[in-house]
Design an enzyme around this catalytic site. Structure first.
Site, PDB file in Angstrom:
ATOM      1  N   LYS A  22      -3.458  31.315 -28.698  1.00  0.00           N
ATOM      2  CA  LYS A  22      -3.883  31.307 -27.282  1.00  0.00           C
ATOM      3  C   LYS A  22      -3.049  30.278 -26.513  1.00  0.00           C
ATOM      4  O   LYS A  22      -2.527  30.551 -25.437  1.00  0.00           O
ATOM      5  CB  LYS A  22      -5.350  30.937 -27.171  1.00  0.00           C
ATOM      6  CG  LYS A  22      -5.805  30.568 -25.761  1.00  0.00           C
ATOM      7  CD  LYS A  22      -7.264  30.215 -25.664  1.00  0.00           C
ATOM      8  CE  LYS A  22      -7.554  28.767 -25.805  1.00  0.00           C
ATOM      9  NZ  LYS A  22      -7.204  27.922 -24.658  1.00  0.00           N
ATOM     10  N   PRO A 122      -7.586  15.627 -15.338  1.00  0.00           N
ATOM     11  CA  PRO A 122      -6.718  15.321 -14.195  1.00  0.00           C
ATOM     12  C   PRO A 122      -5.325  15.949 -14.377  1.00  0.00           C
ATOM     13  O   PRO A 122      -4.974  16.374 -15.483  1.00  0.00           O
ATOM     14  CB  PRO A 122      -6.620  13.800 -14.228  1.00  0.00           C
ATOM     15  CG  PRO A 122      -6.903  13.431 -15.637  1.00  0.00           C
ATOM     16  CD  PRO A 122      -7.870  14.450 -16.155  1.00  0.00           C
ATOM     17  N   ILE A 123      -4.553  16.017 -13.295  1.00  0.00           N
ATOM     18  CA  ILE A 123      -3.191  16.572 -13.402  1.00  0.00           C
ATOM     19  C   ILE A 123      -2.154  15.614 -12.830  1.00  0.00           C
ATOM     20  O   ILE A 123      -1.054  16.025 -12.435  1.00  0.00           O
ATOM     21  CB  ILE A 123      -3.093  17.957 -12.716  1.00  0.00           C
ATOM     22  CG1 ILE A 123      -3.458  17.861 -11.227  1.00  0.00           C
ATOM     23  CG2 ILE A 123      -3.961  18.982 -13.419  1.00  0.00           C
ATOM     24  CD1 ILE A 123      -3.157  19.136 -10.463  1.00  0.00           C
ATOM     25  N   ASP A 124      -2.479  14.324 -12.784  1.00  0.00           N
ATOM     26  CA  ASP A 124      -1.551  13.326 -12.230  1.00  0.00           C
ATOM     27  C   ASP A 124      -0.214  13.308 -12.965  1.00  0.00           C
ATOM     28  O   ASP A 124       0.847  13.187 -12.343  1.00  0.00           O
ATOM     29  CB  ASP A 124      -2.195  11.934 -12.260  1.00  0.00           C
ATOM     30  CG  ASP A 124      -2.668  11.569 -13.661  1.00  0.00           C
ATOM     31  OD1 ASP A 124      -3.339  12.411 -14.305  1.00  0.00           O
ATOM     32  OD2 ASP A 124      -2.326  10.479 -14.152  1.00  0.00           O
ATOM     33  N   LEU A 125      -0.241  13.492 -14.276  1.00  0.00           N
ATOM     34  CA  LEU A 125       1.023  13.455 -15.037  1.00  0.00           C
ATOM     35  C   LEU A 125       1.917  14.640 -14.637  1.00  0.00           C
ATOM     36  O   LEU A 125       3.137  14.496 -14.499  1.00  0.00           O
ATOM     37  CB  LEU A 125       0.739  13.496 -16.543  1.00  0.00           C
ATOM     38  CG  LEU A 125      -0.075  12.328 -17.115  1.00  0.00           C
ATOM     39  CD1 LEU A 125      -0.378  12.562 -18.596  1.00  0.00           C
ATOM     40  CD2 LEU A 125       0.653  11.002 -16.919  1.00  0.00           C
ATOM     41  N   ARG A 397     -12.995  33.518 -24.593  1.00  0.00           N
ATOM     42  CA  ARG A 397     -11.760  33.013 -23.985  1.00  0.00           C
ATOM     43  C   ARG A 397     -10.667  32.804 -25.030  1.00  0.00           C
ATOM     44  O   ARG A 397      -9.486  32.925 -24.749  1.00  0.00           O
ATOM     45  CB  ARG A 397     -12.029  31.683 -23.262  1.00  0.00           C
ATOM     46  CG  ARG A 397     -12.777  31.801 -21.963  1.00  0.00           C
ATOM     47  CD  ARG A 397     -12.869  30.437 -21.274  1.00  0.00           C
ATOM     48  NE  ARG A 397     -11.609  29.757 -21.410  1.00  0.00           N
ATOM     49  CZ  ARG A 397     -11.495  28.457 -21.729  1.00  0.00           C
ATOM     50  NH1 ARG A 397     -12.562  27.717 -21.911  1.00  0.00           N
ATOM     51  NH2 ARG A 397     -10.313  27.887 -21.843  1.00  0.00           N
TER      52      ARG A 397
HETATM   53  C1  EPZ Z   1      -3.982  21.750 -23.876  1.00  0.00           C
HETATM   54  O1  EPZ Z   1      -4.751  21.404 -22.729  1.00  0.00           O
HETATM   55  C2  EPZ Z   1      -4.759  22.869 -24.555  1.00  0.00           C
HETATM   56  N1  EPZ Z   1      -4.860  24.012 -23.653  1.00  0.00           N
HETATM   57  C3  EPZ Z   1      -6.154  22.363 -24.933  1.00  0.00           C
HETATM   58  O2  EPZ Z   1      -6.814  23.428 -25.636  1.00  0.00           O
HETATM   59  C4  EPZ Z   1      -6.001  21.158 -25.869  1.00  0.00           C
HETATM   60  O3  EPZ Z   1      -7.276  20.646 -26.159  1.00  0.00           O
HETATM   61  C5  EPZ Z   1      -5.150  20.069 -25.190  1.00  0.00           C
HETATM   62  O4  EPZ Z   1      -3.869  20.638 -24.788  1.00  0.00           O
HETATM   63  C6  EPZ Z   1      -4.878  18.896 -26.110  1.00  0.00           C
HETATM   64  O5  EPZ Z   1      -4.230  19.330 -27.246  1.00  0.00           O
HETATM   65  C7  EPZ Z   1      -3.797  24.848 -23.549  1.00  0.00           C
HETATM   66  O6  EPZ Z   1      -2.749  24.639 -24.150  1.00  0.00           O
HETATM   67  C8  EPZ Z   1      -3.977  26.047 -22.646  1.00  0.00           C
HETATM   68  P1  EPZ Z   1      -3.435  17.695 -22.146  1.00  0.00           P
HETATM   69  P2  EPZ Z   1      -4.114  20.401 -21.617  1.00  0.00           P
HETATM   70  O7  EPZ Z   1      -2.748  17.744 -20.837  1.00  0.00           O
HETATM   71  O8  EPZ Z   1      -2.680  20.683 -21.437  1.00  0.00           O
HETATM   72  C9  EPZ Z   1      -5.071  13.784 -20.054  1.00  0.00           C
HETATM   73  C10 EPZ Z   1      -8.597  24.851 -26.184  1.00  0.00           C
HETATM   74  O9  EPZ Z   1      -9.751  24.666 -26.598  1.00  0.00           O
HETATM   75  N2  EPZ Z   1      -4.244  14.167 -18.905  1.00  0.00           N
HETATM   76  O10 EPZ Z   1      -2.647  17.482 -23.385  1.00  0.00           O
HETATM   77  O11 EPZ Z   1      -4.997  20.440 -20.411  1.00  0.00           O
HETATM   78  C11 EPZ Z   1      -6.295  14.682 -20.166  1.00  0.00           C
HETATM   79  O12 EPZ Z   1      -7.334  14.201 -19.342  1.00  0.00           O
HETATM   80  C12 EPZ Z   1      -8.025  23.971 -25.084  1.00  0.00           C
HETATM   81  O13 EPZ Z   1      -7.823  25.749 -26.613  1.00  0.00           O
HETATM   82  C13 EPZ Z   1      -4.110  13.264 -17.845  1.00  0.00           C
HETATM   83  O14 EPZ Z   1      -4.688  12.178 -17.846  1.00  0.00           O
HETATM   84  O15 EPZ Z   1      -4.307  19.013 -22.344  1.00  0.00           O
HETATM   85  C14 EPZ Z   1      -6.654  14.574 -21.616  1.00  0.00           C
HETATM   86  O16 EPZ Z   1      -7.361  13.371 -21.800  1.00  0.00           O
HETATM   87  C15 EPZ Z   1      -9.007  22.911 -24.621  1.00  0.00           C
HETATM   88  N3  EPZ Z   1      -3.346  13.624 -16.779  1.00  0.00           N
HETATM   89  C16 EPZ Z   1      -5.312  14.419 -22.311  1.00  0.00           C
HETATM   90  O17 EPZ Z   1      -4.371  14.037 -21.279  1.00  0.00           O
HETATM   91  C17 EPZ Z   1      -2.686  14.817 -16.738  1.00  0.00           C
HETATM   92  O18 EPZ Z   1      -1.954  15.078 -15.740  1.00  0.00           O
HETATM   93  C18 EPZ Z   1      -4.831  15.684 -23.013  1.00  0.00           C
HETATM   94  O19 EPZ Z   1      -4.609  16.619 -22.027  1.00  0.00           O
HETATM   95  C19 EPZ Z   1      -2.837  15.724 -17.811  1.00  0.00           C
HETATM   96  C20 EPZ Z   1      -3.616  15.367 -18.898  1.00  0.00           C
END
Ligand code: EPZ
Length: 418
Positions: A22, A122-125, A397
């Site tokens: 996925k 969040p999406i700040d990064l 999902r």
């Molecule tokens: C991906 O989500 C996966 N989703 C998630 O899988 C997975 O849990 C996650 O990576 C971690 O491995 C997809 O690939 C579609 P992140 P993503 O950005 O990209 C923080 C599932 O069950 N962060 O690596 O959203 C955030 O808050 C789903 O299949 C910021 O602070 O995860 C979190 O604490 C759930 N600012 C951490 O990073 C940002 O701009 C990890 O988030 C972006 C993220």
């Protein structure tokens, strides 16, 4: 709304064929917008997140056809760079569409994805990295307006190895002028899959799977036919289900590398596991001992997407376990539902203290998120008596034909409409 009715206690045995991942298929859908040539993604599971992503691409003007398990995407007529708030809210991870929309149209407009059942998200990064590439970003009334007439390569560092931000940068930099060096990149296998997909289109991306990814902008990108990697989280979910229920199960289509830390933890529980080529075989006597500690980390650490399933396993092991969720703020919301089945788990913030009990008992529980819902199914499979898991919309999902695959290896599970 549907529910599962599960009569627990059956040992599991047989073989499981994995779906495409996925968390690989979704960014590949986004990447298909980068070219006006045809893209085929093989063996795409008709999970609702993929169907939602298909809807997003159609809203942009692309043609998306599911054909015999494959998906053919033709975005030659795509002309819209806006994604509706309904779809962005339904699929938070659509935020990595920003990168591909900017590359294709130099414009992007999406609703702010907002939080969800596992955390703030969040999406700040993402946004800070896009600004490094020259993107002008305005956030107003819950929408994000992005524009950039000339994307220019840059040196970018991520404070945290965010999967989505890494993917967004790859999609935004792939046709930028010059070279982009991304340090602090996420190292998940799905990032490597995206690199291979992009390079199949004629991109020049190197280093995925390591901390540093280099992207040399190219002028054009062509079509591609691509088979995504198999779903390591689905694999882990079935491995844990067998550990809970006892029995012997073979998972085909994956080797040990993407699930290495999970196999190490399951051996710690007392399971026998061996892997050869693209098969993993697990044996469990169903009477296991707790892991002392499970701490979720970015890849190759223990995956947060298997935290709930492993907590459900430890709930019926001997001893006690500490589970630490380091990635998402509220990823223990499924625990009160496990309490209804007799689990002895105490949650304090990002820590869950699990005291193993002999057996759980059947109960009526509600699935509130994707992986928490899978954990409730696993707990019900190992429990005494009948359980019902209500609201399968989250499970749908990410797991295609979950009940069919479980039934095939001996589980007593059926899906009914409420
Ligand atoms: C991906 O989500 C996966 N989703 C998630 O899988 C997975 O849990 C996650 O990576 C971690 O491995 C997809 O690939 C579609 P992140 P993503 O950005 O990209 C923080 C599932 O069950 N962060 O690596 O959203 C955030 O808050 C789903 O299949 C910021 O602070 O995860 C979190 O604490 C759930 N600012 C951490 O990073 C940002 O701009 C990890 O988030 C972006 C993220």
């Amino acid at each position: 709304m549907d529910k599962f009715i599960i009569d627990g206690g059956e040992r599991l045995s047989g073989s499981v064929k994995l779906q495409s991942a996925k968390n690989s298929v979704l960014p590949l859908f986004a990447a298909s917008v980068l070219t006006d040539k045809r893209v085929t993604i093989l063996q795409t599971p008709a999970i609702s997140d993929a169907l939602c992503m298909a809807q997003i691409l159609r809203e942009l003007g692309a043609e998306v056809t599911f054909r015999g398990g494959d998906v053919v995407i033709d975005s030659s007529n795509a002309c819209n760079h806006e994604i509706s708030s309904a779809l962005t809210k339904e699929l938070r991870s659509s935020v990595f569409m920003l990168g591909s929309l900017l590359t294709r149209f130099r414009r992007a407009l999406i609703a702010y994805p907002g939080g969800c059942d596992i955390g703030l998200r969040p999406i700040d990064l993402h946004l800070n990295a896009l600004k490094r590439l020259g993107v002008e970003i305005e956030e107003r009334d819950g929408y994000i307006f992005c524009k950039c007439d000339v994307m220019r390569g840059a040196d970018i560092s991520l404070d945290f190895p965010s999967v989505g931000a890494t993917e967004n940068i790859m999609l935004a930099a792939v046709k930028a002028e010059g070279k982009t060096t991304l340090s602090g990149a996420a190292k998940e296998p799905e990032i490597v899959d995206l690199q291979n997909f992009l390079n199949g289109m004629g991109a020049k991306v190197y280093g995925a799977g390591s901390d540093v990814i280099e992207i040399e902008g190219v002028k054009t990108l062509g079509g591609v036919t691509y088979r995504p990697l198999k779903d390591r989280i689905e694999a882990g979910t079935f491995l844990i289900a067998c550990a809970v229920c006892g029995g012997e199960v073979e998972i085909s289509g994956i080797n040990a590398a993407p699930v290495g830390i999970l196999l190490h933890k399951l051996r710690e529980n007392g399971c026998k596991i061996h892997s050869k080529n693209d098969k993993i075989i697990i044996e469990s006597n169903g009477r296991l001992k707790c892991n002392r500690r499970i701490e979720t980390m970015p890849f190759p650490g223990f995956p947060t997407d298997l935290q709930a399933q492993m907590t459900a396993l430890n709930a019926t092991c001997s001893g006690g376990a500490l589970v630490v969720e380091n990635l998402f703020e509220t990823r223990f919301k499924y625990v009160p539902e496990l309490h209804k089945m007799g689990a002895d788990i105490e949650v304090k913030g990002r820590h869950a203290f699990v005291r193993g009990v002999e057996r759980l008992h059947g109960a009526s529980v509600v699935a509130g998120d994707l992986r928490g819902g899978a954990a409730l199914v696993i707990a019900a499979l190992g429990a005494d008596g009948v359980s019902e898991v209500i609201d399968l919309s989250h499970i749908d999902r990410g797991y295609y034909d979950f009940q069919g695959k479980l039934k095939k290896i001996g589980a007593n599970i059926k899906r009914v409409r409420l």
